[in-house]
Write an enzyme that holds these catalytic residues in place. Structure first.
Site, PDB file in Angstrom:
ATOM      1  N   ARG A 116       0.901  -1.310  -0.135  1.00 51.89           N
ATOM      2  CA  ARG A 116      -0.107  -0.109  -0.088  1.00 51.89           C
ATOM      3  C   ARG A 116       0.748   1.227  -0.080  1.00 51.89           C
ATOM      4  O   ARG A 116       1.759   1.440   0.999  1.00 51.89           O
ATOM      5  CB  ARG A 116      -0.917   0.054   1.321  1.00 51.89           C
ATOM      6  CG  ARG A 116      -2.079  -0.934   1.293  1.00 51.89           C
ATOM      7  CD  ARG A 116      -2.985  -0.498   2.363  1.00 51.89           C
ATOM      8  NE  ARG A 116      -2.623   0.070   3.540  1.00 51.89           N
ATOM      9  CZ  ARG A 116      -3.316   0.616   4.461  1.00 51.89           C
ATOM     10  NH1 ARG A 116      -4.902   0.583   4.245  1.00 51.89           N
ATOM     11  NH2 ARG A 116      -3.124   0.938   5.635  1.00 51.89           N
ATOM     12  N   THR A 146      -1.350   7.484  -0.457  1.00 59.80           N
ATOM     13  CA  THR A 146      -2.750   7.266  -1.244  1.00 59.80           C
ATOM     14  C   THR A 146      -3.327   6.142  -0.782  1.00 59.80           C
ATOM     15  O   THR A 146      -4.598   6.105  -0.926  1.00 59.80           O
ATOM     16  CB  THR A 146      -2.326   7.099  -2.731  1.00 59.80           C
ATOM     17  OG1 THR A 146      -1.587   6.013  -2.725  1.00 59.80           O
ATOM     18  CG2 THR A 146      -1.585   8.291  -3.260  1.00 59.80           C
ATOM     19  N   ASP A 165       0.325  -3.071  11.990  1.00 56.68           N
ATOM     20  CA  ASP A 165       0.818  -3.386  10.875  1.00 56.68           C
ATOM     21  C   ASP A 165       1.361  -4.788  10.726  1.00 56.68           C
ATOM     22  O   ASP A 165       2.266  -5.279  11.392  1.00 56.68           O
ATOM     23  CB  ASP A 165       2.171  -2.437  10.435  1.00 56.68           C
ATOM     24  CG  ASP A 165       2.372  -2.852   8.803  1.00 56.68           C
ATOM     25  OD1 ASP A 165       2.410  -1.696   8.255  1.00 56.68           O
ATOM     26  OD2 ASP A 165       2.812  -3.928   8.559  1.00 56.68           O
ATOM     27  N   ASP A 173       4.871  -5.878   9.658  1.00 54.26           N
ATOM     28  CA  ASP A 173       5.633  -5.366  10.324  1.00 54.26           C
ATOM     29  C   ASP A 173       5.945  -6.469  11.725  1.00 54.26           C
ATOM     30  O   ASP A 173       7.008  -6.718  12.206  1.00 54.26           O
ATOM     31  CB  ASP A 173       5.599  -4.157  10.752  1.00 54.26           C
ATOM     32  CG  ASP A 173       6.102  -3.181   9.868  1.00 54.26           C
ATOM     33  OD1 ASP A 173       6.877  -3.661   9.002  1.00 54.26           O
ATOM     34  OD2 ASP A 173       5.847  -1.843   9.860  1.00 54.26           O
TER      35      ASP A 173
HETATM   36  C1  PRP Z   1      -1.222  -4.787   4.516  1.00 56.28           C
HETATM   37  C2  PRP Z   1      -1.827  -6.031   4.445  1.00 56.28           C
HETATM   38  C3  PRP Z   1      -2.998  -6.296   3.421  1.00 56.28           C
HETATM   39  C4  PRP Z   1      -2.938  -4.430   3.159  1.00 56.28           C
HETATM   40  C5  PRP Z   1      -4.419  -4.247   3.516  1.00 56.28           C
HETATM   41  O1  PRP Z   1      -0.230  -4.957   3.807  1.00 56.28           O
HETATM   42  O2  PRP Z   1      -1.243  -7.091   4.797  1.00 56.28           O
HETATM   43  O3  PRP Z   1      -2.193  -6.647   1.988  1.00 56.28           O
HETATM   44  O4  PRP Z   1      -2.316  -3.883   3.842  1.00 56.28           O
HETATM   45  O5  PRP Z   1      -4.945  -2.806   3.385  1.00 56.28           O
HETATM   46  P1  PRP Z   1      -5.916  -2.499   2.249  1.00 56.28           P
HETATM   47  O6  PRP Z   1      -7.152  -3.487   2.476  1.00 56.28           O
HETATM   48  O7  PRP Z   1      -6.219  -1.008   2.515  1.00 56.28           O
HETATM   49  O8  PRP Z   1      -5.433  -2.667   0.828  1.00 56.28           O
HETATM   50  P2  PRP Z   1       0.907  -3.800   3.278  1.00 56.28           P
HETATM   51  O9  PRP Z   1       0.633  -2.954   1.975  1.00 56.28           O
HETATM   52  O10 PRP Z   1       1.022  -3.023   4.744  1.00 56.28           O
HETATM   53  O11 PRP Z   1       2.307  -4.615   2.817  1.00 56.28           O
HETATM   54  P3  PRP Z   1       3.082  -5.623   3.780  1.00 56.28           P
HETATM   55  O12 PRP Z   1       2.300  -6.956   3.941  1.00 56.28           O
HETATM   56  O13 PRP Z   1       4.437  -5.799   2.818  1.00 56.28           O
HETATM   57  O14 PRP Z   1       3.593  -5.013   4.923  1.00 56.28           O
HETATM   58  N1  URA Z   2      -2.591  -3.137   6.762  1.00 57.38           N
HETATM   59  C1  URA Z   2      -2.471  -3.460   8.137  1.00 57.38           C
HETATM   60  O1  URA Z   2      -1.262  -4.387   8.160  1.00 57.38           O
HETATM   61  N2  URA Z   2      -2.986  -3.113   9.197  1.00 57.38           N
HETATM   62  C2  URA Z   2      -3.977  -2.327   9.238  1.00 57.38           C
HETATM   63  O2  URA Z   2      -4.582  -2.326   9.919  1.00 57.38           O
HETATM   64  C3  URA Z   2      -4.332  -1.853   7.593  1.00 57.38           C
HETATM   65  C4  URA Z   2      -3.602  -2.356   6.818  1.00 57.38           C
END
Ligand code: PRP
Ligand code: URA
Length: 208
Positions: free
Chosen positions: A103, A107, A199, A202
């Protein structure tokens, strides 16, 4: 789209532990995997079976088995990786695809950086896994990619969802089945789920 909310007390208990700030990386990973397995047990209740002949110590009999090779687990990177082994514990012969999405922090829109799916994806039952369904942008994009490559039978499993994410996924892909561990209250101004768990990526990988 059908949406199933998990009601099993073991799933609820483990999701509560997952949320705590004091839950460290090691325990977090373990819990995510266990929750994925418990949710997988529910989500795979309609897996088709085929009869085979087996010989017991008493006699020959015809009994059902599942065809695990027809299943594809597709984690959304990174956080979805934490759920894969929970599903593979149930169906070890399932194939595994990967979709890389992150994400944009400003945005909140998803960006694709990787996509590799098992062959004959059009014939498989696909289970997409991602612990968090927030705005739904990543989930909608992931299902778009899978459908563009021929995937048809799609289930989506998320541990924690916001109402906004459920609505967005339902609107974009009314034909899929969604399994949610817990439906939370809302998104905050940074599009994080409240109360959520922070997160997920993380917390699984120990990054910031
Ligand atoms: C997180 C999570 C989803 C997304 C959800 O991933 O694991 O994939 O956010 O958010 P959304 O419904 O608003 O799209 P992130 O983009 O943080 O990536 P990561 O798993 O690499 O940390
Ligand atoms: N992605 C995450 O990891 N946590 C949230 O709460 C939303 C998006």
């Amino acid at each position: 789209m059908s949406v199933s909310y998990m009601t099993h007390p073991l799933i609820k208990h483990k999701i509560t532990l997952l949320r705590k700030t004091t839950t460290g990386t090691n325990e977090f990973r373990k819990l995510i995997e266990e929750i994925a397995m418990l949710m997988g047990y529910e989500a795979l209740a309609d897996l088709p079976t085929a009869d085979i002949e087996v010989t017991t110590p008493i006699e020959k009999t015809v009994q059902p088995v599942i065809n695990g090779k027809k299943l594809a687990v597709v984690p959304i990177l990174r956080a979805g990786l934490g759920m894969v082994n929970g599903i593979l514990a149930l169906v070890p012969s399932a194939k595994v695809g990967h979709i890389g999405l992150y994400r944009d922090p400003e945005t909140h829109l998803p960006h694709e950086y990787y996509c590799k799916l098992p062959e004959t994806i059009d014939e498989r039952q696909i289970v997409v896994v991602d612990p968090m369904l927030a705005t739904g942008g990543s989930a909608v994009a992931a299902v778009d990619f899978i459908k563009a490559r021929g995937g048809r039978k799609i289930k989506f499993m998320s541990v924690i969802a916001a109402p906004e994410g459920v609505s967005a996924l339902m609107k974009a892909h009314p034909d899929i089945q969604l399994y949610v561990g817990c439906l939370d209250r809302c998104l905050n101004e940074n599009a994080y789920i409240c109360p959520g768990l922070g997160d997920a990526g993380d917390r699984i990988f120990g990054t910031q």
